[in-house]
Structures are given as structure tokens and as C-alpha cells.
Design a protein around this motif. Structure first.
Motif, mmCIF file in Angstrom:
data_model
loop_
_atom_site.group_PDB
_atom_site.id
_atom_site.type_symbol
_atom_site.label_atom_id
_atom_site.label_comp_id
_atom_site.label_asym_id
_atom_site.label_seq_id
_atom_site.Cartn_x
_atom_site.Cartn_y
_atom_site.Cartn_z
ATOM 1 N N ALA A 111 0.831 -1.207 0.000
ATOM 2 C CA ALA A 111 0.000 0.000 0.000
ATOM 3 C C ALA A 111 0.865 1.257 0.000
ATOM 4 C CB ALA A 111 -0.920 -0.004 1.210
ATOM 5 N N ALA A 112 1.945 1.250 0.769
ATOM 6 C CA ALA A 112 2.833 2.415 0.832
ATOM 7 C C ALA A 112 3.487 2.669 -0.523
ATOM 8 C CB ALA A 112 3.888 2.207 1.914
ATOM 9 N N GLU A 113 3.913 1.589 -1.180
ATOM 10 C CA GLU A 113 4.539 1.731 -2.498
ATOM 11 C C GLU A 113 3.532 2.259 -3.508
ATOM 12 O OE1 GLU A 113 6.236 1.231 -6.328
ATOM 13 O OE2 GLU A 113 4.358 0.298 -5.660
ATOM 14 N N ALA A 114 2.324 1.717 -3.483
ATOM 15 C CA ALA A 114 1.299 2.146 -4.432
ATOM 16 C C ALA A 114 0.912 3.604 -4.221
ATOM 17 C CB ALA A 114 0.068 1.251 -4.308
ATOM 18 N N ALA A 115 0.797 4.031 -2.976
ATOM 19 C CA ALA A 115 0.450 5.421 -2.680
ATOM 20 C C ALA A 115 1.541 6.371 -3.163
ATOM 21 C CB ALA A 115 0.221 5.597 -1.185
ATOM 22 N N ALA A 116 2.794 5.980 -2.954
ATOM 23 C CA ALA A 116 3.910 6.810 -3.410
ATOM 24 C C ALA A 116 3.908 6.905 -4.937
ATOM 25 C CB ALA A 116 5.230 6.228 -2.914
ATOM 26 N N ALA A 117 3.609 5.787 -5.604
ATOM 27 C CA ALA A 117 3.556 5.786 -7.065
ATOM 28 C C ALA A 117 2.438 6.682 -7.575
ATOM 29 C CB ALA A 117 3.370 4.358 -7.571
ATOM 30 N N ALA A 118 1.265 6.595 -6.950
ATOM 31 C CA ALA A 118 0.135 7.424 -7.380
ATOM 32 C C ALA A 118 0.459 8.909 -7.259
ATOM 33 C CB ALA A 118 -1.104 7.076 -6.559
ATOM 34 N N ASP A 119 1.068 9.289 -6.152
ATOM 35 C CA ASP A 119 1.426 10.691 -5.943
ATOM 36 C C ASP A 119 2.425 11.164 -7.004
ATOM 37 O OD1 ASP A 119 -0.219 10.861 -3.749
ATOM 38 O OD2 ASP A 119 1.395 10.660 -2.271
ATOM 39 N N LEU A 120 3.448 10.351 -7.248
ATOM 40 C CA LEU A 120 4.480 10.726 -8.222
ATOM 41 C C LEU A 120 3.892 10.862 -9.620
ATOM 42 C CD1 LEU A 120 7.731 10.880 -8.799
ATOM 43 C CD2 LEU A 120 7.252 8.665 -9.860
ATOM 44 N N PHE A 121 3.143 9.860 -10.048
ATOM 45 C CA PHE A 121 2.635 9.870 -11.418
ATOM 46 C C PHE A 121 1.566 10.943 -11.625
ATOM 47 C CE2 PHE A 121 4.157 5.279 -11.412
ATOM 48 C CZ PHE A 121 5.302 5.566 -12.162
ATOM 49 N N ASP A 122 0.790 11.244 -10.595
ATOM 50 C CA ASP A 122 -0.148 12.367 -10.683
ATOM 51 C C ASP A 122 0.609 13.670 -10.934
ATOM 52 O OD1 ASP A 122 -2.728 11.334 -10.468
ATOM 53 O OD2 ASP A 122 -2.681 11.311 -8.278
ATOM 54 N N TRP A 123 1.680 13.849 -10.191
ATOM 55 C CA TRP A 123 2.492 15.066 -10.335
ATOM 56 C C TRP A 123 3.091 15.138 -11.738
ATOM 57 C CZ3 TRP A 123 8.202 15.166 -8.600
ATOM 58 C CH2 TRP A 123 8.772 16.395 -8.926
ATOM 59 N N TRP A 124 3.673 14.021 -12.185
ATOM 60 C CA TRP A 124 4.258 14.008 -13.522
ATOM 61 C C TRP A 124 3.202 14.296 -14.592
ATOM 62 C CZ3 TRP A 124 8.080 9.244 -13.988
ATOM 63 C CH2 TRP A 124 9.246 9.525 -13.248
ATOM 64 N N ALA A 125 2.018 13.705 -14.443
ATOM 65 C CA ALA A 125 0.966 13.912 -15.442
ATOM 66 C C ALA A 125 0.599 15.388 -15.563
ATOM 67 C CB ALA A 125 -0.269 13.093 -15.081
ATOM 68 N N ASP A 126 0.560 16.085 -14.433
ATOM 69 C CA ASP A 126 0.224 17.514 -14.430
ATOM 70 C C ASP A 126 1.360 18.379 -14.965
ATOM 71 O OD1 ASP A 126 -2.258 16.971 -13.359
ATOM 72 O OD2 ASP A 126 -1.653 17.350 -11.290
ATOM 73 N N ASP A 127 2.586 17.905 -14.775
ATOM 74 C CA ASP A 127 3.771 18.708 -15.074
ATOM 75 C C ASP A 127 4.358 18.411 -16.452
ATOM 76 O OD1 ASP A 127 5.971 20.519 -14.054
ATOM 77 O OD2 ASP A 127 7.161 18.692 -14.370
ATOM 78 N N GLU A 128 3.966 17.302 -17.043
ATOM 79 C CA GLU A 128 4.599 16.800 -18.267
ATOM 80 C C GLU A 128 4.137 17.558 -19.513
ATOM 81 O OE1 GLU A 128 6.671 15.201 -20.975
ATOM 82 O OE2 GLU A 128 7.018 14.458 -18.933
ATOM 83 N N PRO A 129 5.081 18.131 -20.288
ATOM 84 C CA PRO A 129 4.698 18.891 -21.484
ATOM 85 C C PRO A 129 4.299 18.012 -22.673
ATOM 86 C CG PRO A 129 7.084 18.924 -21.203
ATOM 87 C CD PRO A 129 6.520 18.282 -19.975
ATOM 88 N N ASN A 130 4.784 16.779 -22.686
ATOM 89 C CA ASN A 130 4.432 15.875 -23.789
ATOM 90 C C ASN A 130 3.080 15.226 -23.500
ATOM 91 O OD1 ASN A 130 4.314 13.088 -25.090
ATOM 92 N ND2 ASN A 130 6.102 13.937 -26.127
ATOM 93 N N ASP A 131 2.108 15.478 -24.354
ATOM 94 C CA ASP A 131 0.740 15.019 -24.084
ATOM 95 C C ASP A 131 0.645 13.497 -23.990
ATOM 96 O OD1 ASP A 131 -0.143 17.601 -24.020
ATOM 97 O OD2 ASP A 131 -0.918 17.608 -26.078
ATOM 98 N N GLU A 132 1.362 12.774 -24.852
ATOM 99 C CA GLU A 132 1.304 11.309 -24.817
ATOM 100 C C GLU A 132 1.892 10.773 -23.516
ATOM 101 O OE1 GLU A 132 2.230 8.930 -28.398
ATOM 102 O OE2 GLU A 132 2.593 10.872 -29.359
ATOM 103 N N ALA A 133 3.015 11.343 -23.115
ATOM 104 C CA ALA A 133 3.637 10.913 -21.863
ATOM 105 C C ALA A 133 2.756 11.279 -20.672
ATOM 106 C CB ALA A 133 5.030 11.537 -21.719
ATOM 107 N N ALA A 134 2.150 12.451 -20.722
ATOM 108 C CA ALA A 134 1.277 12.883 -19.628
ATOM 109 C C ALA A 134 0.103 11.923 -19.467
ATOM 110 C CB ALA A 134 0.781 14.300 -19.880
ATOM 111 N N ALA A 135 -0.477 11.486 -20.584
ATOM 112 C CA ALA A 135 -1.583 10.543 -20.527
ATOM 113 C C ALA A 135 -1.130 9.207 -19.950
ATOM 114 C CB ALA A 135 -2.172 10.345 -21.919
ATOM 115 N N LEU A 136 0.067 8.786 -20.313
ATOM 116 C CA LEU A 136 0.610 7.538 -19.781
ATOM 117 C C LEU A 136 0.825 7.644 -18.275
ATOM 118 C CD1 LEU A 136 1.888 4.742 -19.888
ATOM 119 C CD2 LEU A 136 3.989 5.806 -20.773
#
Length: 199
Positions: free
Chosen positions: A43-68
Motif C-alpha cells: 500500500a505504501a509503495e502504491a500510494a507513493a507511485a500514485a502521488d508521483l505519477f499524478d504530479w508528472w501527469a500535471d507537469d509533463e509537457p508531452n501530451d502522450e507521456a502525460a496521458a501515460l
């Protein structure tokens, strides 16, 4: 760049084999080898992953990468629900390393390595619940294993299609595997366990 995953596995063969050992599970559970501790670590690993990828999705300039990255965040949240435990707020050291990547190339390479490292741990978690005669829990964790395998395929394809500088992706991937292994060694040594014997 489709060979990045094979290169990672070859270049880090020994660390990855140790990260896929029962001692690695002992490390992530703090020596508490019971079902609750295994679920909490997942659960701790999954929560950390969700937080990181949410941040990247919001911050990522490449639309395809952001969607991923948004998809990866959604899957991580599903994993947190699947394992049926609350995160204690801790996070593996690899997420400090991943948080430093600011380019699309580095993030994709780092995400690939994170999926590989996480898969090693989840495989041990499946084995734990099989050995613990808990088939329902084992099946829950097989879902995580299947999703992570799918992510490796998806990320490999994304790297092939989106990465502009192979060296940046490879350097990021190496850094993530090395961070995971360093934490494994430091944790076990701190518990008085020799990390180099694979079991």
C-alpha cells in the motif's frame, strides 16, 4: 531503444536477483513477515507511485507521456485498494530519485525501472501468500504482477516512440535500480542481516 529493458536486466542482474529474493521482502516489511505487514508495504509503495505519477501527469509537457503517467497513477490507486491496507505514509527511496527527473526521457526511463523493481517485490509477495495458504490474497497480488508486466510493455513502447535521447532514459533507469538496491542493502544491514546472500 526497445532494448533498454533487456539492458537493465543484464547490467543489474545481481542486484535485481537480490531485489527479487525473500530477503527483499523481509526488508520492505521491516522484518515483520506477516500478511498485514506485506499488505501495508504494498500500500505504501502504491500510494507513493500514485502521488508521483499524478504530479508528472500535471507537469509533463508531452501530451502522450502525460496521458501515460495519468494511467500509471490510476493503476497505482487501484493497487492501493486491491491490497486492502492503509499506507503508513512511508515511501521507498526510489521515489526521491524519481522526483528529480524533469525531462520526458528521464521520466520514461525511470518509470520503466520502477515497474521492473516493483515487479520483483510483488512476485515475492505472491509467493508469500501462496506459502501462507492464502489463495485469495495471492490472487490479489497476481493482479498487481500482471499490471506491472503490462506496464513494462507499455513503457517500452513509449520509450521507443517518445524518447529523444536514449542516454538520458538509460541513466535514469540505472539510477532507479541502484537506489532500490542501495535501500535494500542499507535496510538489511541496519537490521543486522547480511544482504549479499541471495535466498
Amino acid at each position: 531503444m526497445s532494448e533498454l529493458l533487456d539492458t537493465l536486466r543484464d547490467d543489474h542482474e545481481t542486484p535485481l536477483s537480490r531485489l527479487g529474493s525473500s530477503k527483499a521482502l523481509y526488508a520492505v516489511t521491516g522484518g515483520e513477515m506477516d500478511g498485514d505487514a506485506v499488505r501495508a508495504a504494498a500500500a505504501a509503495e502504491a500510494a507513493a507511485a500514485a502521488d508521483l505519477f499524478d504530479w508528472w501527469a500535471d507537469d509533463e509537457p508531452n501530451d502522450e507521456a502525460a496521458a501515460l503517467f495519468s494511467d500509471l497513477a490510476d493503476t497505482a490507486r487501484e493497487h492501493a485498494e486491491t491490497v486492502g491496507a492503509e499506507s503508513d505514509g512511508s515511501k521507498p527511496n526510489v521515489y526521491d530519485v524519481l522526483a528529480e527527473f524533469e525531462t520526458t526521457d528521464g521520466r520514461l526511463g525511470g518509470a520503466l525501472a520502477r515497474a521492473l523493481v516493483s515487479l520483483k517485490t510483488v512476485e515475492q509477495m505472491v509467493g508469500f501468500f501462496v506459502g501462507d495458504a492464502d489463495p485469495m490474497a495471492a490472487n490479489d497480488f497476481r493482479t498487481l504482477k500482471s499490471d506491472l508486466n503490462d506496464q513494462l510493455d507499455t513503457l517500452e513502447a513509449a520509450i521507443d516512440g517518445l524518447v529523444e535521447d536514449d542516454a538520458v532514459a538509460r541513466e535514469a533507469a540505472d539510477a532507479v535500480v541502484e537506489a532500490a538496491y542501495d535501500e535494500y542493502v542499507e535496510t538489511l544491514e541496519g537490521m543486522g542481516v547480511k544482504p549479499k546472500n541471495v535466498c
